[in-house]
Design a protein around this motif. Structure first.
Motif, PDB file in Angstrom:
ATOM      1  N   THR A  40     -37.779  48.214 -65.022  1.00 13.57           N
ATOM      2  CA  THR A  40     -39.196  48.568 -64.954  1.00 13.57           C
ATOM      3  C   THR A  40     -39.609  49.155 -66.291  1.00 13.57           C
ATOM      4  N   GLY A  65     -43.530  53.531 -62.777  1.00  9.55           N
ATOM      5  CA  GLY A  65     -43.171  52.132 -63.001  1.00  9.55           C
ATOM      6  C   GLY A  65     -44.141  51.184 -62.336  1.00  9.55           C
ATOM      7  N   ILE A  68     -42.491  45.449 -62.916  1.00  7.21           N
ATOM      8  CA  ILE A  68     -41.045  45.259 -62.783  1.00  7.21           C
ATOM      9  C   ILE A  68     -40.652  43.811 -63.021  1.00  7.21           C
ATOM     10  N   GLY A  99     -41.759  51.074 -59.516  1.00  7.64           N
ATOM     11  CA  GLY A  99     -40.558  50.362 -59.931  1.00  7.64           C
ATOM     12  C   GLY A  99     -39.401  51.227 -60.355  1.00  7.64           C
TER      13      GLY A  99
END
Length: 327
Positions: A40, A65, A68, A99
């Protein structure tokens, strides 16, 4: 069943507030998949969320995140890819399923197959950089060879992609950067001219670079006063593409200024495009990768267990290029 996820239940320094916790393994809904995260990307939005300044969401706990690359672990009804496919997509960071975890949820509408030419570390940031830039420069601004492109915030992830893509499309590229390290980075990405708006005025500098002609397209990742100053140098029939707000505030289009200068203002997201635009973007960008016309800039890569350190590095980092590998 449970999984590990890095989250923050309060604002503050990453090393102090970001903790690895166990949360229930999510179940995908219609047109959604559970993704085993391979990598990520972390950047300015994650930094802003820790500071409480992110304009899109300020909810706690914070899940990090937004993009990804991963393997489809379980696909919901109508999801466009099969289990086992390596895909790139956005995450449910705004509902605690970002992520920076072993698994995340990702909607099918935001997902594409990861090009085989990209490593996991490279693929993690490809959607939010080159696909956004392609939507902005090609589908929204319709940039033409020979035109001049001004990238506000050229050292950021999507800004650097816009520099490369602008050059590949035949434009002359001017970029703004606020530190020597950033200037060198923008130069490495292909920018023809670079200047620091804190040290040089927009009007005089752009006039010098363009011999008084001004710029045809402005790609704005910064917003705030930088946007306001930049649009004074746009040409008749120019186009402004709103991308982000690195300054902390969006650019604020002035209808009277737009009317008097005769330019247009639009926005760009890889989530907001037609199926035809999506298909074209994939074909053209994958070809550009294979032929070397574009490349992913270098990233700082951290292991999953070093996630707080990765987030902490964003405080000092000039470039938005931090990737955390999956478990």
């Amino acid at each position: 069943m449970f999984m590990f996820s890095w989250q923050a239940h309060s604002l503050g320094k990453a090393e102090e507030v970001v903790k690895k916790i166990e949360i229930p393994l999510p179940e995908p809904q219609e047109n959604e998949a559970r993704i085993k995260v391979l990598a990520t990307v972390l950047g300015l939005p994650d930094k802003m969320m820790l500071e409480g300044t992110y304009l899109i969401t300020k909810t706690l706990p914070i899940s990090f995140g937004q993009e990804i690359v991963g393997i489809v672990d379980k696909a919901g009804l109508g999801y466009p890819f099969k289990e086992g496919d390596r895909v790139m997509g956005i995450t449910g960071y705004h509902v605690g399923l970002g992520g920076l975890a072993e698994y995340c949820l990702s909607p099918g509408d935001s997902t594409i197959l990861a090009p085989s030419t990209l490593s996991n570390e490279e693929a993690a940031s490809f959607l939010g950089s080159f696909h956004v830039a392609y939507v902005g420069l090609v589908h929204r601004a319709a940039i033409k060879p020979g035109e001049t492109l001004l990238v506000l915030g050229g050292a950021g992830r999507t800004g650097s992609a816009a520099i490369q893509l602008g050059k590949a499309l035949g434009a002359t590229v001017i970029a703004t950067a606020r530190a020597k390290e950033q200037e060198e980075f923008c130069r490495d990405q292909g920018a023809d001219y670079i200047f620091n708006p804190a040290e040089q005025g927009f009007d005089e500098t752009i006039a010098r670079f363009t011999e008084g002609q001004g710029v045809n397209v402005i790609y704005d990742t910064v917003g705030g006063d930088v946007y306001t100053n930049a649009v004074n140098s746009i040409t008749l029939g120019g186009r402004v593409v709103l991308i982000g707000f690195a300054s902390g505030t969006w650019g604020r289009p002035d209808p009277l200024h737009i009317l008097s200068k005769g330019y247009s203002v639009t926005g760009a997201l890889h989530l907001v495009r037609s199926e035809e635009e999506r298909t074209e973007s994939i074909k053209v960008l994958n070809n550009m990768l294979e032929t070397g016309k574009i490349h992913l800039p270098p990233t700082s890569v951290y292991g999953f267990d070093n996630a707080p350190e990765a987030l902490g590095s964003l405080r000092e980092r000039q470039l938005e290029l931090v990737v955390v590998r999956g478990t």
